[in-house]
Design a protein around this motif. Sequence first.
Motif, PDB file in Angstrom:
ATOM      1  N   UNK A  15      41.135  33.457  32.762  1.00  0.00           N
ATOM      2  CA  UNK A  15      40.027  34.383  33.454  1.00  0.00           C
ATOM      3  C   UNK A  15      39.900  35.503  32.320  1.00  0.00           C
ATOM      4  N   UNK A  17      37.555  39.135  32.215  1.00  0.00           N
ATOM      5  CA  UNK A  17      36.958  39.946  32.638  1.00  0.00           C
ATOM      6  C   UNK A  17      36.305  40.940  31.392  1.00  0.00           C
ATOM      7  N   UNK A  28      29.715  49.468  38.567  1.00  0.00           N
ATOM      8  CA  UNK A  28      30.421  48.180  38.093  1.00  0.00           C
ATOM      9  C   UNK A  28      31.939  47.992  37.756  1.00  0.00           C
ATOM     10  N   UNK A  30      34.304  50.401  38.546  1.00  0.00           N
ATOM     11  CA  UNK A  30      35.269  50.394  39.462  1.00  0.00           C
ATOM     12  C   UNK A  30      35.605  49.308  40.437  1.00  0.00           C
ATOM     13  N   UNK A  31      34.371  48.487  40.741  1.00  0.00           N
ATOM     14  CA  UNK A  31      34.448  47.016  41.430  1.00  0.00           C
ATOM     15  C   UNK A  31      35.070  46.216  40.632  1.00  0.00           C
ATOM     16  N   UNK A  32      34.842  46.225  39.387  1.00  0.00           N
ATOM     17  CA  UNK A  32      35.491  44.987  38.489  1.00  0.00           C
ATOM     18  C   UNK A  32      36.947  45.427  38.281  1.00  0.00           C
ATOM     19  N   UNK A  34      38.554  46.386  40.860  1.00  0.00           N
ATOM     20  CA  UNK A  34      39.176  45.772  42.152  1.00  0.00           C
ATOM     21  C   UNK A  34      39.206  44.258  41.936  1.00  0.00           C
ATOM     22  N   UNK A  35      38.431  43.436  41.346  1.00  0.00           N
ATOM     23  CA  UNK A  35      38.560  41.950  41.204  1.00  0.00           C
ATOM     24  C   UNK A  35      39.699  41.694  40.251  1.00  0.00           C
ATOM     25  N   UNK A  38      42.871  41.962  42.398  1.00  0.00           N
ATOM     26  CA  UNK A  38      43.055  40.633  43.214  1.00  0.00           C
ATOM     27  C   UNK A  38      43.445  39.674  42.324  1.00  0.00           C
ATOM     28  N   UNK A  39      42.777  39.543  41.344  1.00  0.00           N
ATOM     29  CA  UNK A  39      43.005  38.149  40.455  1.00  0.00           C
ATOM     30  C   UNK A  39      44.721  38.052  39.994  1.00  0.00           C
ATOM     31  N   UNK A 127      33.927  36.843  33.453  1.00  0.00           N
ATOM     32  CA  UNK A 127      33.108  37.586  34.568  1.00  0.00           C
ATOM     33  C   UNK A 127      32.891  38.801  33.752  1.00  0.00           C
ATOM     34  N   UNK A 129      30.927  42.559  33.864  1.00  0.00           N
ATOM     35  CA  UNK A 129      30.507  43.604  34.930  1.00  0.00           C
ATOM     36  C   UNK A 129      30.023  44.770  33.947  1.00  0.00           C
TER      37      UNK A 129
ATOM     38  N   UNK B   6      28.157  33.775  41.007  1.00  0.00           N
ATOM     39  CA  UNK B   6      28.755  34.975  41.303  1.00  0.00           C
ATOM     40  C   UNK B   6      27.413  35.759  41.313  1.00  0.00           C
ATOM     41  N   UNK B  40      28.697  40.200  45.426  1.00  0.00           N
ATOM     42  CA  UNK B  40      29.384  40.924  45.048  1.00  0.00           C
ATOM     43  C   UNK B  40      28.680  42.469  44.307  1.00  0.00           C
ATOM     44  N   UNK B  41      29.015  43.526  44.381  1.00  0.00           N
ATOM     45  CA  UNK B  41      28.282  44.912  43.759  1.00  0.00           C
ATOM     46  C   UNK B  41      27.153  44.840  45.120  1.00  0.00           C
ATOM     47  N   UNK B  84      31.047  49.072  51.849  1.00  0.00           N
ATOM     48  CA  UNK B  84      30.431  50.444  51.152  1.00  0.00           C
ATOM     49  C   UNK B  84      29.124  50.458  51.420  1.00  0.00           C
ATOM     50  N   UNK B 112      37.803  39.332  48.004  1.00  0.00           N
ATOM     51  CA  UNK B 112      37.740  38.953  46.646  1.00  0.00           C
ATOM     52  C   UNK B 112      38.596  37.896  46.303  1.00  0.00           C
ATOM     53  N   UNK B 116      38.073  34.797  43.188  1.00  0.00           N
ATOM     54  CA  UNK B 116      39.000  34.048  42.226  1.00  0.00           C
ATOM     55  C   UNK B 116      39.066  32.592  42.497  1.00  0.00           C
ATOM     56  N   UNK B 127      27.528  33.501  36.389  1.00  0.00           N
ATOM     57  CA  UNK B 127      27.462  34.900  36.975  1.00  0.00           C
ATOM     58  C   UNK B 127      25.909  35.133  36.783  1.00  0.00           C
TER      59      UNK B 127
END
Lengths: 129, 130
Positions: A15, A17, A28, A30-32, A34-35, A38-39, A127, A129, B6, B40-41, B84, B112, B116, B127
């Motif tokens: 993966x 990012x 983008x 901040x939320x990236x 977060x992913x 989690x990954x 991915x 972002x 995505x 997402x977002x 949010x 989330x 994954x 994406x």
Amino acid sequence: MAEPWEEEEGPVKKFMFVNRKAPYGTIYALESLEVVLISAAFDQDVSLVFMDDGVYQIKKGQDSKGIGMKNFSPTYRALEGYDIEKLFVEKESMESRGLTAEDMIVPVEILSKDELTSLMEEQDVILTF
Amino acid sequence: MKLALLVNEGPYQHQAADSALQFVKAAVAKGHEIFRVFFYHDGVNNGTRFAVPPQDDRNITVEWSKLAEEHKIDLVVCIAAAQRRGILDENEAKRQGKSGDNIAPGFRISGLGQLIEAGIQAERLVVFGD
């Protein structure tokens, strides 16, 4: 010999990012992050790339008080604790912004656009972002 | 081929949602399997049934719901991004003490980890966004 719990491991994919946007101004970055966090729970082969304005995400000395946003850059330093240690910065993006590896809050590997292209070729999932 | 999507942008503001919809329709028509569409977002805004676009415009959320019903496509809205932006299902509305929910038919709210997992399970994760 493989232990029983090892045999139960699922597939491992590469993966990547790709972070291309400034840390503030849009959500983008901040939320990236977060992913990415989690990954880490899925035991995958994770790498992060910072390019374009995304290189600012890991710049040292961020102070976001004046814009009323949380400075989330210290979280990048926590990634190591989640076994996410492959962090790459695109050389051209960094240099055109007058930055060096010493300006980054985490240890990174600097790759040229061509080197990054080869690395992207090896990925299963990218991915952006 | 087993595909996952995505969607990172909201409907109408950005073409990403339209492109994703058209991609799903084309892929299904060619016999491909859509493992999941993850929002997402601002993409989570695809999942509100409270949007009322002008009658002579396309209704993106209704199109998603139709696709979900006709082809059993798993439409998943990220819970953190949804909270949010005020996208709630019945359970979340109750849990957060809100007066109602607005999730559209065929969508579900989850974590989330579902993104994954889609990356792991699908042969391609495509994406849609900037």
